[in-house]
Design a protein around this motif. Structure first.
Motif, PDB file in Angstrom:
ATOM      1  N   LYS A 280       0.816  -1.013  -0.460  1.00 45.84           N
ATOM      2  CA  LYS A 280      -0.286   0.260   0.227  1.00 45.84           C
ATOM      3  C   LYS A 280       0.984   1.358   0.344  1.00 45.84           C
ATOM      4  N   ARG A 281       2.181   1.024   1.326  1.00 43.81           N
ATOM      5  CA  ARG A 281       2.658   2.647   1.109  1.00 43.81           C
ATOM      6  C   ARG A 281       3.633   2.478  -0.419  1.00 43.81           C
ATOM      7  N   GLN A 284       1.844   3.895  -2.844  1.00 45.94           N
ATOM      8  CA  GLN A 284       1.135   4.713  -3.148  1.00 45.94           C
ATOM      9  C   GLN A 284       2.742   6.147  -3.348  1.00 45.94           C
ATOM     10  N   ARG A 285       3.267   5.699  -2.995  1.00 46.20           N
ATOM     11  CA  ARG A 285       4.569   6.607  -3.584  1.00 46.20           C
ATOM     12  C   ARG A 285       5.326   6.342  -4.894  1.00 46.20           C
ATOM     13  N   ARG A 286       4.311   5.429  -5.131  1.00 45.63           N
ATOM     14  CA  ARG A 286       4.345   5.838  -7.095  1.00 45.63           C
ATOM     15  C   ARG A 286       3.638   6.190  -7.978  1.00 45.63           C
ATOM     16  N   LYS A 287       2.514   6.499  -7.311  1.00 49.33           N
ATOM     17  CA  LYS A 287       2.515   8.016  -7.726  1.00 49.33           C
ATOM     18  C   LYS A 287       2.480   8.978  -7.870  1.00 49.33           C
TER      19      LYS A 287
END
Length: 362
Positions: A280-281, A284-287
């Motif tokens: 999940k984290r 999110q970092r890749r978004k």
């Protein structure tokens, strides 16, 4: 490292990268030693888990890949050497086909200019890559970039031991892909050789175009968007045969990356207790369009090419769902079984083509 006819002065690229890169997060000597020891242990532990999930095994009697924990300059040096080992012989063959060879001075000046640009890109990427399985120039070696792993786990606020094993699962999957499927590295090298063979450009013209691409990438690193029409590496591609090769390389790299992503999540919480939090984290970092996105999008030239890497995960998961892991592993039996570009987003087409049966859930 670089020959006289080199398109890029890779020695200079390596030195430039070492000069530009920063050391990374602060750690004590004891902390650094503990990280190195744990990464070696995690890499060894990951092998059994990846083998159990995928069914891949190294070829009997094959060399055991070396696991090396490196810093950022070490990663940059390794990649400069690997690129030189792969590309310089191909460029030499390209030069031999020309009726007139470029002068020594013009070659030296051009390769140094490109070497400086390549060094800047290596420096940038060396602070972001977590790990890598080397297949060119070393005979197979697993690199784990300790400062980047530490920096990322701190930024994400995740359990360090879980994150280190999670990263190793990804990289060890690549290790088993290439040690368990001997023809895979030869196939990738053959595609690159075919790409070079299909060009009718002289090394000097090709170098000039490569410099333009690297300048565009450097602009992307600094945050510039340019005119939004940059072709990236596609600017080097004019012949339809080269476009076909690029499609095949994109497909196979999508496969190996998607397979590794599948394994990272597929081992489950019994192996990595916080795997769901990690995914999940990390997702999110890749978004968004961060620095690495800007570089890769500019380098590849087409948004669609980035999408195809994500499609690899969809392909692997889809085929496993339809045909099981045993059915999916038919992909490793030979180049004819590799997915086509349109099959990445439609796994049932691959099942029907390769397995010769309707795509029903396994």
């Amino acid at each position: 490292m670089s020959s006289a006819s080199s398109m890029v002065d890779w020695d200079l690229a390596g030195r430039t990268a070492r000069r530009l890169v920063n050391a990374g997060p602060q750690t004590t000597r004891e902390e650094a030693a503990a990280v190195v020891a744990e990464l070696h242990e995690a890499a060894a532990t990951a092998v059994a888990h990846v083998e159990a999930l995928t069914g891949l095994r190294p070829v009997p009697g094959g060399a055991v890949p070396e696991v090396v924990v490196v810093d950022r300059p070490g990663w940059a040096d390794a990649n400069a050497r690997g690129m030189a080992a792969l590309l310089d012989p191909l460029v030499e063959k390209l030069a031999e086909r020309q009726e007139t060879r470029p002068g020594v001075l013009s070659t030296a000046i051009g390769s140094r200019a490109t070497g400086l640009q390549a060094g800047g890109l290596l420096a940038f990427l060396s602070s972001r890559v977590l790990g890598q399985y080397e297949i060119f120039g070393t005979g197979g070696r697993l690199l784990l970039v300790a400062p980047n792993i530490v920096a990322t786990e701190r930024k994400l606020g995740v359990d360090p031991s879980d994150f280190r094993l999670w990263v190793c699962l990804h990289e060890v999957t690549h290790q088993l892909q290439f040690t368990g499927v001997p023809w895979l590295a030869e196939y990738v090298e053959a595609q690159i050789a075919e790409f070079v063979a299909a060009t009718d450009l002289s090394p000097d013209v090709l170098r000039e175009r490569l410099q333009d691409v690297l300048r565009s990438v450097a602009d992307a690193v600094r945050g510039g968007d340019g005119d939004g029409q940059a072709e990236g590496l596609m600017a080097l591609v004019r012949d339809p045969r080269q476009r076909a090769v690029l499609d095949r390389v994109t497909a196979v790299m999508s496969l190996v990356e998607g397979h590794a992503e599948y394994v990272m999540d597929g081992v489950g919480p019994d192996v990595v207790p916080s795997v769901r939090t990690l995914r999940k984290r990390f997702a999110q970092r890749r978004k968004g369009r961060g620095p690495i996105d800007r570089v890769l999008r500019r380098l590849l030239g087409l948004e669609q090419k980035m999408k195809q890497y994500a499609d690899g995960r969809h392909f692997v998961g889809g085929v496993v769902e339809l045909a099981g892991m045993e059915g999916f592993n038919r992909v490793w039996q030979g180049p004819d079984n590799l997915p086509l570009l349109d099959e990445l987003t439609a796994p049932h087409l691959w099942v029907e083509r390769v397995l010769g049966r309707p795509a029903l859930p396994a």
